[in-house]
Design a protein around this motif. Structure first.
Motif, PDB file in Angstrom:
ATOM      1  N   UNK A 111       0.825  -1.199   0.000  1.00 31.32           N
ATOM      2  CA  UNK A 111       0.000   0.000   0.000  1.00 31.32           C
ATOM      3  C   UNK A 111       0.867   1.260   0.000  1.00 31.32           C
ATOM      4  N   UNK A 112       1.939   1.259   0.798  1.00 33.70           N
ATOM      5  CA  UNK A 112       2.844   2.416   0.820  1.00 33.70           C
ATOM      6  C   UNK A 112       3.490   2.609  -0.554  1.00 33.70           C
ATOM      7  N   UNK A 113       3.878   1.510  -1.204  1.00 31.50           N
ATOM      8  CA  UNK A 113       4.444   1.616  -2.552  1.00 31.50           C
ATOM      9  C   UNK A 113       3.388   2.148  -3.525  1.00 31.50           C
ATOM     10  N   UNK A 114       2.141   1.700  -3.357  1.00 25.76           N
ATOM     11  CA  UNK A 114       1.068   2.169  -4.232  1.00 25.76           C
ATOM     12  C   UNK A 114       0.758   3.645  -4.008  1.00 25.76           C
ATOM     13  N   UNK A 115       0.945   4.141  -2.784  1.00 25.14           N
ATOM     14  CA  UNK A 115       0.760   5.576  -2.520  1.00 25.14           C
ATOM     15  C   UNK A 115       1.699   6.408  -3.391  1.00 25.14           C
ATOM     16  N   UNK A 116       2.915   5.910  -3.578  1.00 29.10           N
ATOM     17  CA  UNK A 116       3.861   6.612  -4.442  1.00 29.10           C
ATOM     18  C   UNK A 116       3.461   6.477  -5.906  1.00 29.10           C
ATOM     19  N   UNK A 117       2.968   5.307  -6.274  1.00 29.47           N
ATOM     20  CA  UNK A 117       2.598   5.060  -7.670  1.00 29.47           C
ATOM     21  C   UNK A 117       1.392   5.884  -8.088  1.00 29.47           C
ATOM     22  N   UNK A 158      13.540  -2.767   3.219  1.00 28.47           N
ATOM     23  CA  UNK A 158      13.174  -3.354   1.927  1.00 28.47           C
ATOM     24  C   UNK A 158      13.957  -2.696   0.802  1.00 28.47           C
ATOM     25  N   UNK A 159      14.026  -1.376   0.819  1.00 35.34           N
ATOM     26  CA  UNK A 159      14.785  -0.656  -0.207  1.00 35.34           C
ATOM     27  C   UNK A 159      16.262  -1.058  -0.179  1.00 35.34           C
ATOM     28  N   UNK A 160      16.852  -1.084   1.004  1.00 32.33           N
ATOM     29  CA  UNK A 160      18.273  -1.392   1.111  1.00 32.33           C
ATOM     30  C   UNK A 160      18.582  -2.837   0.738  1.00 32.33           C
ATOM     31  N   UNK A 161      17.630  -3.742   0.947  1.00 34.39           N
ATOM     32  CA  UNK A 161      17.856  -5.148   0.603  1.00 34.39           C
ATOM     33  C   UNK A 161      17.839  -5.376  -0.905  1.00 34.39           C
ATOM     34  N   UNK A 163       3.197  13.119   9.993  1.00 35.63           N
ATOM     35  CA  UNK A 163       4.119  12.753  11.071  1.00 35.63           C
ATOM     36  C   UNK A 163       5.488  12.463  10.470  1.00 35.63           C
ATOM     37  N   UNK A 164       6.571  12.739  11.188  1.00 33.10           N
ATOM     38  CA  UNK A 164       7.907  12.499  10.643  1.00 33.10           C
ATOM     39  C   UNK A 164       8.152  11.055  10.216  1.00 33.10           C
ATOM     40  N   UNK A 165       7.722  10.083  11.029  1.00 32.34           N
ATOM     41  CA  UNK A 165       7.949   8.692  10.653  1.00 32.34           C
ATOM     42  C   UNK A 165       7.148   8.325   9.408  1.00 32.34           C
ATOM     43  N   UNK A 166       5.949   8.879   9.283  1.00 32.47           N
ATOM     44  CA  UNK A 166       5.162   8.646   8.078  1.00 32.47           C
ATOM     45  C   UNK A 166       5.820   9.245   6.849  1.00 32.47           C
ATOM     46  N   UNK A 167       6.421  10.428   7.001  1.00 33.43           N
ATOM     47  CA  UNK A 167       7.133  11.064   5.892  1.00 33.43           C
ATOM     48  C   UNK A 167       8.305  10.189   5.454  1.00 33.43           C
ATOM     49  N   UNK A 168       9.082   9.709   6.411  1.00 32.64           N
ATOM     50  CA  UNK A 168      10.235   8.864   6.079  1.00 32.64           C
ATOM     51  C   UNK A 168       9.781   7.581   5.394  1.00 32.64           C
ATOM     52  N   UNK A 222       9.111   4.720   0.167  1.00 31.46           N
ATOM     53  CA  UNK A 222       8.188   4.185  -0.823  1.00 31.46           C
ATOM     54  C   UNK A 222       8.487   4.727  -2.210  1.00 31.46           C
ATOM     55  N   UNK A 223       8.783   6.031  -2.297  1.00 31.69           N
ATOM     56  CA  UNK A 223       9.144   6.625  -3.582  1.00 31.69           C
ATOM     57  C   UNK A 223      10.477   6.084  -4.093  1.00 31.69           C
ATOM     58  N   UNK A 224      11.418   5.883  -3.206  1.00 28.80           N
ATOM     59  CA  UNK A 224      12.702   5.317  -3.618  1.00 28.80           C
ATOM     60  C   UNK A 224      12.512   3.904  -4.173  1.00 28.80           C
ATOM     61  N   UNK A 225      11.664   3.110  -3.523  1.00 33.11           N
ATOM     62  CA  UNK A 225      11.370   1.760  -4.016  1.00 33.11           C
ATOM     63  C   UNK A 225      10.706   1.823  -5.388  1.00 33.11           C
ATOM     64  N   UNK A 226       9.745   2.720  -5.549  1.00 37.02           N
ATOM     65  CA  UNK A 226       9.061   2.852  -6.830  1.00 37.02           C
ATOM     66  C   UNK A 226      10.025   3.264  -7.927  1.00 37.02           C
TER      67      UNK A 226
END
Length: 379
Positions: free
Chosen positions: A58-64, A114-117, A350-355, A360-364
């Motif tokens: 879902x977080x990845x889809x938010x970026x998409x 996930x991104x770093x892996x 929230x800061x953690x939500x922003x991060x 998510x955008x980096x993964x996309x």
């Protein structure tokens, strides 16, 4: 108005939406997502409407689908996953509040992990701009992303000086530093910070991804003795522009016009730092067509490199290689504009939500670059 013979589709779902979600699940497979969730202790102890794996996608889809509402993004995600699996099922779309709580439970750490892996260089020698002779070309670049102006975000990330003075924008700024391969413009490592974080300090976090056989390009804003020495110690070679006010001695002049020199920390006297770090300096003249607006037509600029043998990398070739640094701006333009839309602000208050959202955008972005690579060079 539909033309004669056209049939109105039963759903507003587009094939392109399904294919785009398929790219995400292909690069970030369910097995890898589950592995990250186990490693980060985010496995549920009871069944939920929004299990952690679904929330990651879902977080990845938010970026998409950056322009869609929270609920609409979930509708597209569920429809896309059903289409990809071929197993449709009835599922109630959660409320916006439920989606917010699910993201909060997940946190930002699994998205970062996930991104770093998964993120790694995609290029090979066949891809244009990916290599110079035997070196894989890499670059570092900094940018910012705007977050909503909630009290928590303003306190954590900070505002640009113009905003604090009552001029310009009013959005908190997330500072982003990326290590990018020059071939496919894939961002293979990244560091996040507040507006007050210096790019040089953030760059130290991506040194871990440098390897022997790489040639790292960097603009003059990144030059410092500490960062140069850290990057050099990774075994990678460096080609960086020097600040215009830097003074470097000429130890030996080579036939190609470059010369041997050294850099030192400046905290000790020349007598105490006799050797310094050996470098080679390449001078070039800025042109009116240069992508770097600081070059200035007719001005002389200097590049520092760890490649001290002029036969291994002639000066005129290094100047041409360095010009590829500006291609990295296309990678960050892709992250900041093509995926999000021009002028779009992140969603999270929230800061953690922003991060979480930034990763998510980096993964996309990485998934899109990975798809481009697989289509162009399938084997």
């Amino acid at each position: 108005m539909p033309r004669a013979g056209w049939v109105k589709p039963e759903s507003d779902q587009r094939l392109s939406d399904h294919l785009a979600l398929g790219v995400l699940t292909r690069v970030f497979t369910p097995e890898v997502v589950d592995e990250v969730l186990v490693e980060r202790g985010r496995v549920e102890r009871r069944n939920r409407l929004l299990p952690a794996r679904v929330v990651v996608y879902y977080v990845l889809a938010l970026a998409l689908f950056a322009s869609c509402s929270y609920e609409e993004v979930m509708r597209k995600l569920v429809s896309g996953l059903e289409w990809a699996s071929g197993r449709p099922h009835q599922w109630t779309i959660p409320t916006k509040a439920a989606l917010f709580q699910a993201r909060k439970r997940l946190g930002s750490e699994p998205l970062r992990a996930l991104y770093e892996k998964v993120a790694m260089p995609l290029s090979d020698a066949r891809a244009p701009g990916s290599c110079y002779r035997s070196w894989r070309l890499m670059s570092i670049h900094g940018s910012t992303m705007s977050a909503p102006a909630s009290d928590a975000n303003i306190e954590h990330f900070g505002l640009p000086p113009s905003s604090r003075a009552g001029h310009g924008g009013v959005f908190p700024q997330v500072r982003l530093l990326g290590l990018v391969e020059c071939g496919w413009h894939a961002i293979v490592d990244a560091a996040l910070g507040t507006y007050e974080h210096r790019e040089q300090a953030l760059a130290e976090s991506v040194v871990r991804s440098l390897r022997p056989g790489m040639l790292l390009l960097a603009d003059r804003a990144f030059f410092s003795y500490r960062l140069w020495d850290l990057c050099r110690s990774s075994g990678a070679d460096l080609l960086w522009r020097m600040p215009s006010d830097s003074v470097v001695p000429v130890e030996k002049r080579y036939p190609d016009g470059s010369f041997a020199s050294y850099v030192h920390s400046g905290t000790r006297s020349r007598a105490d730092d006799t050797a310094g770090i050996a470098v080679r300096v390449v001078e070039f003249v800025g042109t009116a067509s240069s992508a770097d607006t600081d070059h200035g037509e007719g001005r002389i600029h200097r590049l520092l490199t760890t490649i001290t043998d002029p036969e291994a990398a002639p000066a005129n070739e290094l100047v041409r290689v360095y010009s590829q640094l500006w291609e990295i701006e296309a990678a960050f333009d892709g992250l900041g504009t093509h995926e999000r839309g021009r002028g779009v602000v992140l969603r999270s208050k929230t800061p953690d939500g922003v991060i979480q959202e930034v990763y998510g955008y980096l993964c996309l972005h990485y998934a899109i670059r990975s798809l481009m690579r697989s289509v162009t060079w399938p084997n």
